[in-house]
Design a protein around this motif. Structure first.
Motif, mmCIF file in Angstrom:
data_model
loop_
_atom_site.group_PDB
_atom_site.id
_atom_site.type_symbol
_atom_site.label_atom_id
_atom_site.label_comp_id
_atom_site.label_asym_id
_atom_site.label_seq_id
_atom_site.Cartn_x
_atom_site.Cartn_y
_atom_site.Cartn_z
ATOM 1 N N UNK A 289 -7.887 -5.521 -15.642
ATOM 2 C CA UNK A 289 -7.288 -4.949 -14.428
ATOM 3 C C UNK A 289 -8.006 -3.677 -13.982
ATOM 4 N N UNK A 290 -9.206 -3.458 -14.449
ATOM 5 C CA UNK A 290 -9.892 -2.188 -14.216
ATOM 6 C C UNK A 290 -9.941 -1.807 -12.742
ATOM 7 N N UNK A 291 -10.396 -2.699 -11.892
ATOM 8 C CA UNK A 291 -10.538 -2.364 -10.467
ATOM 9 C C UNK A 291 -9.191 -2.037 -9.837
ATOM 10 N N UNK A 292 -8.169 -2.797 -10.177
ATOM 11 C CA UNK A 292 -6.826 -2.539 -9.656
ATOM 12 C C UNK A 292 -6.312 -1.176 -10.106
ATOM 13 N N UNK A 293 -6.469 -0.877 -11.390
ATOM 14 C CA UNK A 293 -5.995 0.396 -11.927
ATOM 15 C C UNK A 293 -6.770 1.570 -11.335
ATOM 16 N N UNK A 294 -8.079 1.381 -11.166
ATOM 17 C CA UNK A 294 -8.901 2.443 -10.583
ATOM 18 C C UNK A 294 -8.471 2.730 -9.150
ATOM 19 N N UNK A 295 -8.208 1.689 -8.371
ATOM 20 C CA UNK A 295 -7.777 1.875 -6.988
ATOM 21 C C UNK A 295 -6.462 2.642 -6.934
ATOM 22 N N UNK A 296 -5.546 2.329 -7.847
ATOM 23 C CA UNK A 296 -4.266 3.034 -7.889
ATOM 24 C C UNK A 296 -4.462 4.497 -8.261
ATOM 25 N N UNK A 297 -5.265 4.757 -9.300
ATOM 26 C CA UNK A 297 -5.500 6.140 -9.739
ATOM 27 C C UNK A 297 -6.171 6.956 -8.642
ATOM 28 N N UNK A 298 -7.164 6.369 -7.978
ATOM 29 C CA UNK A 298 -7.866 7.085 -6.912
ATOM 30 C C UNK A 298 -6.950 7.374 -5.733
ATOM 31 N N UNK A 299 -6.096 6.419 -5.392
ATOM 32 C CA UNK A 299 -5.195 6.627 -4.263
ATOM 33 C C UNK A 299 -4.205 7.752 -4.548
ATOM 34 N N UNK A 300 -3.624 7.734 -5.742
ATOM 35 C CA UNK A 300 -2.657 8.785 -6.070
ATOM 36 C C UNK A 300 -3.348 10.130 -6.296
ATOM 37 N N UNK A 301 -4.567 10.109 -6.794
ATOM 38 C CA UNK A 301 -5.326 11.359 -6.923
ATOM 39 C C UNK A 301 -5.555 11.960 -5.544
ATOM 40 N N UNK A 302 -5.875 11.121 -4.576
ATOM 41 C CA UNK A 302 -6.071 11.610 -3.215
ATOM 42 C C UNK A 302 -4.810 12.217 -2.633
ATOM 43 N N UNK A 303 -3.676 11.589 -2.908
ATOM 44 C CA UNK A 303 -2.414 12.119 -2.400
ATOM 45 C C UNK A 303 -2.054 13.433 -3.094
ATOM 46 N N UNK A 304 -2.357 13.520 -4.377
ATOM 47 C CA UNK A 304 -2.100 14.763 -5.098
ATOM 48 C C UNK A 304 -3.016 15.874 -4.585
ATOM 49 N N UNK A 305 -4.263 15.544 -4.288
ATOM 50 C CA UNK A 305 -5.177 16.539 -3.718
ATOM 51 C C UNK A 305 -4.640 17.069 -2.399
ATOM 52 N N UNK A 306 -4.111 16.190 -1.574
ATOM 53 C CA UNK A 306 -3.540 16.610 -0.300
ATOM 54 C C UNK A 306 -2.365 17.548 -0.529
ATOM 55 N N UNK A 307 -1.544 17.249 -1.527
ATOM 56 C CA UNK A 307 -0.410 18.117 -1.849
ATOM 57 C C UNK A 307 -0.893 19.484 -2.327
ATOM 58 N N UNK A 308 -1.963 19.501 -3.118
ATOM 59 C CA UNK A 308 -2.487 20.774 -3.629
ATOM 60 C C UNK A 308 -3.047 21.631 -2.501
ATOM 61 N N UNK A 309 -3.436 20.980 -1.409
ATOM 62 C CA UNK A 309 -3.979 21.729 -0.276
ATOM 63 C C UNK A 309 -2.890 22.133 0.706
ATOM 64 N N UNK A 310 -1.631 21.868 0.333
ATOM 65 C CA UNK A 310 -0.531 22.449 1.089
ATOM 66 C C UNK A 310 0.161 21.578 2.098
ATOM 67 N N UNK A 311 -0.069 20.269 2.067
ATOM 68 C CA UNK A 311 0.613 19.406 3.025
ATOM 69 C C UNK A 311 1.870 18.850 2.380
ATOM 70 N N UNK A 312 3.026 19.233 2.900
ATOM 71 C CA UNK A 312 4.304 18.857 2.326
ATOM 72 C C UNK A 312 4.476 17.345 2.330
#
Length: 268
Positions: free
Chosen positions: A238-261
C-alpha cells in the motif's frame, strides 16, 4: 479598501517570504516594488513596525562604497520567537487532528516526530482501535539514521549538514536493513528527496515498515514528519496509497502552521 492592519500584515509576509527565499538584503525599496506601494508610505509603516519590535534593521557587508555599512530589513527576533512558540503549540494540536485523519483513512498507527540531535522523538501519536501497541512512543528517542521518520526530517538538509548530525553517531544495527554508515544513509536520503517522502523498510526493526512525509513551518523549514507505521507484509503493498495520505495531511498541517484556521480539519 484594504485596512492599515491588512497592509501591515502584507508587508510582514512579504519580508518573511523574501527571507525564506534567501534574500538577505531586503530594503524598503525592494518591498515597495514587490507590493506596488509608495516607498515613503511603506517606509513610515516599517518605522512603526520597528518601534513595536515587528521588524528591525541589521547591518550587512561588504560596506557601501562611501564607507557606510548598508542596512537590511529583517523580521525582529521576538516575532520569530513568538512564531516558533506558536508553531510548537500547533504541531501538537493540529498535528493530533492530522493523525486522527490519517488513522481514519489508513487504519494504521500514525505518529508525528521531530528531530532532536541525532535522534527522533515522537510528540504525538494515534493508533486505531484494536491496536496491539503496548505503551506509548511519545517522548521516546530513537536513532534518526534508522527511525521511521529520520529520513523525512533530514530531507531538506544538505549532505554536509547530515554528516554533521551523525558525526559522533555509531550506526548500530536494529533491523536487517539498517544503514551501515553516513554514506549508506545519504544514498537512501537521496531517494527520499526525489520522492518527497521516505520509505523505511526493516531499518528500525525486523518486519517493520513505514512511510513518512516532512512537515514545513512558516519559514519553509522541515520541523516535523508524519508517519504511518506497521507490519511490512501489510503496508508495503500500500506504499503509494499511504504516501499520498501522509503527503496530503502534511500539506494541511503545514497550512495550519502558517496560520490558516481550520486547515487541518479534514481532506479537501
Amino acid at each position: 479598501m484594504e485596512s492599515s492592519v491588512g497592509k501591515g500584515l502584507d508587508v510582514l509576509m512579504a519580508l518573511a517570504h523574501r527571507t525564506a527565499a534567501g534574500h538577505r538584503h531586503t530594503s524598503a525599496t525592494d518591498l515597495a516594488r514587490e507590493l506596488a506601494r509608495d516607498r515613503s508610505q511603506l517606509s513610515r509603516s516599517l518605522a512603526a513596525m520597528r518601534e513595536e519590535d515587528f521588524a528591525s534593521h541589521r547591518a550587512h557587508h561588504p560596506a557601501a562604497a562611501g564607507g557606510g555599512v548598508p542596512r537590511a530589513l529583517a523580521l525582529h527576533w521576538r516575532l520569530y520567537a513568538d512564531a516558533l512558540e506558536l508553531t510548537a503549540h500547533r504541531l501538537r494540536t493540529d498535528g493530533q487532528t492530522a493523525l486522527e485523519g490519517m488513522v481514519d483513512e489508513t487504519g494504521e498507527s500514525c505518529y508525528l516526530g521531530v528531530l532532536i540531535g541525532d535522534a527522533t522523538v515522537t510528540i504525538a501519536e494515534r493508533v486505531p482501535q484494536g491496536s496491539k501497541q503496548v505503551g506509548s512512543w511519545i517522548g521516546r528517542p530513537y536513532p534518526a539514521y534508522c527511525s521511521d521518520c529520520g529520513q523525512a526530517l533530514l530531507s531538506d538538509a544538505d549532505d554536509e549538514e547530515v554528516a554533521a548530525v551523525f558525526a559522533r553517531t555509531d550506526f548500530v544495527r536494529h533491523g536487517p536493513n539498517t544503514p551501515t554508515g553516513v554514506d549508506d544513509f545519504l544514498r537512501r536520503l537521496a531517494a527520499t528527496r526525489e520522492r518527497g517522502y521516505s520509505i523505511v523498510d526493516e531499518e528500525a526493526e525486523p518486519g517493520l515498515y513505514s512511510v513518512a512525509a516532512p512537515v514545513r513551518d512558516f519559514r519553509g523549514e522541515v520541523v516535523a514528519a508524519l508517519q504511518v507505521v506497521g507490519p511490512r507484509v501489510r503496508l508495503a503493498p500500500r506504499t503509494e496509497e499511504l504516501a499520498a495520505t501522509a503527503l496530503r495531511w502534511a500539506g494541511r498541517l503545514e497550512t495550519a502552521l502558517r496560520g490558516r484556521a481550520g486547515a487541518a480539519e479534514g481532506p479537501a
